[in-house]
Design an enzyme around this catalytic site. Structure first.
Site, PDB file in Angstrom:
ATOM      1  CG  ASP A  10      -4.856  -0.236  -4.983  1.00  0.00           C
ATOM      2  OD1 ASP A  10      -5.734  -0.082  -5.835  1.00  0.00           O
ATOM      3  OD2 ASP A  10      -5.042  -0.869  -3.927  1.00  0.00           O
ATOM      4  CG  MET A  11       0.493   2.927  -4.147  1.00  0.00           C
ATOM      5  SD  MET A  11       1.828   3.054  -2.945  1.00  0.00           S
ATOM      6  CE  MET A  11       2.438   1.382  -2.926  1.00  0.00           C
TER       7      MET A  11
END
Length: 396
Positions: A184-185
């Protein structure tokens, strides 16, 4: 960068690099919002477009039951410094107002599943006709095509599907995912890179463009070193070390070992030199050409030897000799280190009622300047009326 269409223009020579840019953030959870957060940290005005009923689902996603200003602390960590505009994208009147925002926006970010923005009339082709300078940015789970396109785009699932979870843990343990939402990051970071690249190109051509990333492509790219070896070695699957596994392709001593009072991390180091420094004759019996093939045997010797003294004892020997080693710190230990204090890595944000929440800050420094902001994440729809008045009254 050339003159912009949207937000407040910089008023001083020390304005942040993205001051004057208007970003509309239609995304929720982590990947898209973390991208928009970084743009906000760099000076952009970010308006978070949320559904009136509940808003971003991460407002209620509490970690450790920690809430702040009625929402989860997690939500504030990802959305600090933004504004909130509540709109029902299926309501024609609300959609007209959204188009008024888009007409003056520089960047639009979304993380809807493939096809949803198009069904809403907010696809790239629809909006390019209205605002050809718009940078249109999307993040999905598995890309626009293929049999996985409609799978849930969730970090743990992507770590499992991509092979990342099979890299960590010792050989006799099950797959171990990273303890952070790494895909995600990183997808958010890659989306920000793509947006900035298109903004630079727009400065030359005057035209916007489209950038897309997916969690699965991000996860594959995160493994570029290991996959390069795999792809060029006949598809031979590497094996995790049975002792102190740290990297499937690196020889001993690479890994983390228990000491008498904690743990120590050892990176790349000559085994014969370690044997001399640590006064471990068994380490001197391993031939240099076998440091990879014998890595579990070497690590087993290290494991037994390092358990006999404290972490500080070993570091006092290894660090002056230039060996790459470090203590394994927990957060409460990290935060009392002078090195952590020197970084000024945290900041305090405040809600409208004056209550405070400690968060990490943007890790980027611009012209030597640490970037901080004391604005908490917005309450749902808190800025709708002001934004509506601003953009409906201003010429498009």
């Amino acid at each position: 960068m050339e003159a912009v269409q949207g937000g407040t223009r910089p008023s001083s020579t020390d304005a942040l690099p993205l001051s004057g840019l208007l970003v509309l953030d239609f995304s929720q959870f982590l990947a898209g919002p973390s991208c928009a957060l970084r743009l906000a940290d760099l000076g952009a005005r970010v308006i978070k477009v949320e559904r009136p009923d509940g808003g971003d689902a991460s407002r209620q996603l509490c970690l450790g039951d920690l809430r702040f200003d009625a929402d989860s602390a997690l939500f504030h960590a990802i959305n600090r410094g933004k504004e909130s505009y509540a709109a029902n994208l299926k309501d024609p009147a609300d959609l007209d107002r959204i188009h008024a925002l888009i007409a003056r926006a520089d960047v639009l970010i979304h993380n809807f599943r493939p096809g949803i923005m198009e069904r809403l009339g907010l696809g790239h082709e629809d909006l390019r006709a209205r605002n050809p300078r718009l940078v249109y940015a999307g993040v999905s789970g598995y890309g626009p095509d293929g049999p996985w396109r409609d799978r849930p785009g969730q970090d743990l699932l992507v770590q499992a599907l991509s092979g990342i979870a099979c890299l960590s843990g010792d050989a006799d343990s099950p797959p171990v995912p990273a303890g952070l939402s790494i895909t995600d990051m990183m997808a958010g970071a890659q989306l920000a890179q793509g947006i900035l690249a298109l903004l630079v190109r727009r400065g030359v051509t005057g035209q916007g463009g489209r950038v897309d990333v997916s969690l699965i492509e991000t996860a594959i790219d995160l493994q570029f070193e290991h996959l390069a070896v795999f792809l060029n070695s006949g598809g031979k699957m590497p094996h995790r070390s049975g002792v102190a596994n740290g990297n499937i392709y690196l020889a001993a001593p690479y890994g983390i070992y228990a000491t008498a009072d904690g743990f120590i991390a050892l990176a790349m180091a000559p085994i014969d030199e370690l044997g001399l420094l640590l006064n471990s004759p068994p380490l001197l019996t391993f031939a240099r050409q076998n440091w990879f093939s014998d890595r579990d045997s070497i690590k087993a010797v290290l494991r037994a030897h390092l358990a006999g003294a404290t972490t500080k004892h070993w570091l006092d020997i290894l660090e002056p000799a230039g060996i790459w080693a470090a203590p394994v710190l927990r957060w409460h230990e990290l935060m009392v280190e002078p090195a952590f204090e020197a970084l000024a890595a945290t900041q305090t944000v405040r809600a409208p009622d004056g209550s405070a929440l400690a968060l990490t800050r943007c890790p980027i420094r611009v012209d030597g300047r640490i970037l901080t902001s004391d604005r908490a994440a917005p309450r749902l729809g808190a800025d709708t009326d002001a934004i509506m008045a601003e953009f409906e009254e201003a010429p498009r």
